[in-house]
Write a protein that holds these residues in place. Structure first.
Motif, PDB file in Angstrom:
ATOM      1  N   ALA A 100     -69.200 -26.388 -56.472  1.00 41.42           N
ATOM      2  CA  ALA A 100     -70.081 -27.447 -56.805  1.00 41.42           C
ATOM      3  C   ALA A 100     -71.500 -26.741 -56.933  1.00 41.42           C
ATOM      4  CB  ALA A 100     -70.356 -28.209 -55.483  1.00 41.42           C
ATOM      5  N   SER A 101     -71.906 -25.539 -56.261  1.00 48.51           N
ATOM      6  CA  SER A 101     -73.256 -25.105 -56.481  1.00 48.51           C
ATOM      7  C   SER A 101     -73.218 -24.249 -57.904  1.00 48.51           C
ATOM      8  CB  SER A 101     -73.384 -23.969 -55.444  1.00 48.51           C
ATOM      9  OG  SER A 101     -74.765 -23.290 -55.487  1.00 48.51           O
ATOM     10  N   LEU A 102     -72.158 -23.631 -58.089  1.00 49.47           N
ATOM     11  CA  LEU A 102     -72.174 -23.159 -59.495  1.00 49.47           C
ATOM     12  C   LEU A 102     -72.289 -23.804 -60.754  1.00 49.47           C
ATOM     13  CD1 LEU A 102     -69.425 -20.140 -58.921  1.00 49.47           C
ATOM     14  CD2 LEU A 102     -71.903 -19.674 -59.144  1.00 49.47           C
ATOM     15  N   ARG A 103     -71.654 -25.052 -60.539  1.00 50.56           N
ATOM     16  CA  ARG A 103     -71.399 -25.708 -61.606  1.00 50.56           C
ATOM     17  C   ARG A 103     -72.352 -26.934 -61.792  1.00 50.56           C
ATOM     18  NH1 ARG A 103     -64.784 -26.235 -61.424  1.00 50.56           N
ATOM     19  NH2 ARG A 103     -64.261 -24.125 -61.928  1.00 50.56           N
ATOM     20  N   ARG A 104     -73.028 -27.173 -60.756  1.00 48.22           N
ATOM     21  CA  ARG A 104     -74.056 -28.075 -60.426  1.00 48.22           C
ATOM     22  C   ARG A 104     -73.442 -29.356 -60.511  1.00 48.22           C
ATOM     23  NH1 ARG A 104     -80.370 -26.687 -61.493  1.00 48.22           N
ATOM     24  NH2 ARG A 104     -80.254 -24.446 -60.762  1.00 48.22           N
ATOM     25  N   GLU A 105     -72.478 -29.698 -59.759  1.00 47.41           N
ATOM     26  CA  GLU A 105     -71.650 -30.993 -59.793  1.00 47.41           C
ATOM     27  C   GLU A 105     -71.459 -31.484 -58.250  1.00 47.41           C
ATOM     28  OE1 GLU A 105     -68.066 -29.945 -61.789  1.00 47.41           O
ATOM     29  OE2 GLU A 105     -67.390 -28.637 -60.124  1.00 47.41           O
ATOM     30  N   VAL A 106     -70.927 -32.602 -58.038  1.00 50.97           N
ATOM     31  CA  VAL A 106     -70.625 -33.036 -56.813  1.00 50.97           C
ATOM     32  C   VAL A 106     -69.231 -33.145 -56.702  1.00 50.97           C
ATOM     33  CG1 VAL A 106     -70.937 -34.986 -55.287  1.00 50.97           C
ATOM     34  CG2 VAL A 106     -72.795 -34.185 -56.908  1.00 50.97           C
ATOM     35  N   LEU A 107     -68.441 -32.793 -55.340  1.00 49.24           N
ATOM     36  CA  LEU A 107     -67.148 -32.782 -55.148  1.00 49.24           C
ATOM     37  C   LEU A 107     -67.099 -33.421 -53.976  1.00 49.24           C
ATOM     38  CD1 LEU A 107     -66.186 -29.102 -56.313  1.00 49.24           C
ATOM     39  CD2 LEU A 107     -65.775 -31.245 -57.594  1.00 49.24           C
ATOM     40  N   HIS A 108     -65.763 -34.064 -53.708  1.00 44.89           N
ATOM     41  CA  HIS A 108     -65.609 -34.870 -52.332  1.00 44.89           C
ATOM     42  C   HIS A 108     -64.342 -34.419 -51.757  1.00 44.89           C
ATOM     43  CE1 HIS A 108     -68.383 -37.284 -54.181  1.00 44.89           C
ATOM     44  NE2 HIS A 108     -67.843 -37.533 -55.417  1.00 44.89           N
ATOM     45  N   THR A 109     -64.150 -34.289 -50.363  1.00 37.72           N
ATOM     46  CA  THR A 109     -63.054 -34.000 -49.515  1.00 37.72           C
ATOM     47  C   THR A 109     -62.208 -35.422 -49.256  1.00 37.72           C
ATOM     48  OG1 THR A 109     -64.037 -34.310 -47.464  1.00 37.72           O
ATOM     49  CG2 THR A 109     -64.083 -31.820 -48.318  1.00 37.72           C
TER      50      THR A 109
END
Length: 305
Positions: free
Chosen positions: A74-83
Motif C-alpha cells: 500500500a505504501s509503495l503503490r500509494r493505494e488502499v488495501l483491506h483485510t
C-alpha cells in the motif's frame, strides 16, 4: 488499479468478475468449496514515492506477516488495501508493527465502537483520506420466542451457507427478535438470499444501516479460583464449571481456543489477559493472577454470560 467489489449473489457468477485474482492479498475465498480465489477490495491507486518499510517480522504468525506485507504494498503503490475481519490479538500485533512503517495510514472498522472483530485498512496518507465503506450490517429476524438461539446457533447457520469465518464480524443478539450481524459488503446479497433458518426458526435476512445497530456491553460474572498451576486444563475446567477430564476431551476435539487460536495440548500455560473460548460453553477472560504463600495461583476469572 480501479476499485473492485463482489456484489453478485452467486459465487460461480462472481468468478467471472475478477480479472486477476492472484493479485489480491487474502487468498481465502468468500466460500469454502472453491479454492485459490482471493477477494480484496482495492481503492484507487495514487502514484508517488516509496516509504520506509519495516524489515523482519519474525516471531509473529503468518496472518500478521501477510498484513505487514500488504501495508508495504500500500505504501509503495500509494493505494488502499483491506483485510478481512481480524481477531483482537492479530489486530493488536499488526497495528504495533505498522506503526513502525513510514507513509502508512490505518483505519480500523468493526461496525460499532465496541466491536471485537474488526477490519483493517492500510494505505498511503494521500490515498486513505476517509474511512472506506468496508463493513455492512444485516438484520436476521424471526420468531425466537419459543426457540431461543445462541450466538453459536447464528454463527453455525451463517457458516452453513458456505461462508468462511473471516468474512463475518460480530454477532449482536437481539433476544426474541433475532440478531444483528456484521459482514463484508460483498456478502450482503448472498446472505439475504441464502439464509433461511437459524436452528429450527425460519428467518428473514435484510441489510440494515450501521447506525441502526443495537448493542450493549456484554454481561459478565467475576469469581476467583486457586489452582496448583496455570495449565489450561486446570483453569478452564474451573472457569466453565466442568470436569478436567471433559475439558481434556474438548481440547482433543479442537473445541478449545486461547486468544482465538486452537489449543492442542492440555498443559498449555495461560496468563493474565488471555481469552479462553470453548465451543458451546462461551468465553472466559483471565484477570489478575497472584501467587499464594503456598506456591499456588489465585486467579481472577471473568465469565462472559
Amino acid at each position: 488499479m480501479a476499485s473492485m467489489s463482489f456484489a453478485q449473489p452467486f459465487f460461480k457468477r462472481a468468478l467471472h468478475t475478477i480479472p486477476n485474482p492472484t493479485f489480491f492479498f487474502n487468498h481465502k475465498s468468500l466460500f469454502h468449496p472453491p479454492s485459490g480465489i482471493g477477494i480484496c477490495h482495492l481503492a484507487q491507486a495514487v502514484k508517488g514515492e516509496n516509504g520506509v518499510l519495516l524489515k523482519g517480522v519474525g516471531g509473529y504468525n503468518e496472518e500478521v506477516k501477510q498484513i505487514i506485507e500488504m501495508a508495504k504494498r500500500a505504501s509503495l503503490r500509494r493505494e488502499v488495501l483491506h483485510t478481512d475481519f481480524l481477531t483482537p490479538p492479530v489486530l493488536k500485533d499488526s497495528m504495533m508493527l505498522i506503526e513502525k512503517l513510514a507513509d502508512v495510514k490505518t483505519s480500523v472498522q468493526g461496525g460499532y465502537p465496541e466491536a471485537e472483530r474488526c477490519r483493517l485498512s492500510v494505505g498511503h496518507p494521500e490515498a486513505l483520506t476517509t474511512d472506506p465503506d468496508i463493513v455492512a450490517a444485516l438484520s436476521i429476524s424471526g420468531n425466537f420466542s419459543f426457540q431461543p438461539c445462541s450466538h453459536g446457533d447464528f454463527l453455525g447457520s451463517i457458516l452453513g451457507t458456505g461462508i468462511v469465518r473471516d468474512k463475518l464480524g460480530d454477532i449482536l443478539l437481539q433476544g426474541e427478535k433475532g440478531a444483528h450481524v456484521l459482514v463484508v459488503p460483498e456478502l450482503v446479497d448472498f446472505l439475504t438470499m441464502s439464509l433461511e433458518k437459524v436452528g429450527n426458526v425460519s428467518v428473514t435476512c435484510k441489510k440494515m444501516p450501521l447506525i441502526a445497530l443495537e448493542y450493549e456491553p456484554p454481561r459478565t460474572k467475576t469469581f476467583k479460583t486457586v489452582e496448583a498451576s496455570m495449565r489450561i486444563d486446570a483453569i478452564a475446567s474451573a472457569g466453565f464449571k466442568i470436569s478436567r477430564s471433559k475439558l481434556v476431551g474438548l481440547i482433543s476435539d479442537g473445541d478449545v481456543r486461547v486468544n482465538w487460536a486452537t489449543v492442542t495440548k492440555n498443559n498449555t500455560t495461560i496468563k493474565s489477559g488471555d481469552m479462553i473460548s470453548v465451543s458451546g460453553k462461551g468465553r472466559l477472560k483471565i484477570g489478575e493472577v497472584n501467587e499464594t504463600k503456598k506456591g499456588k495461583f489465585a486467579v481472577e476469572l471473568i465469565r462472559f454470560l
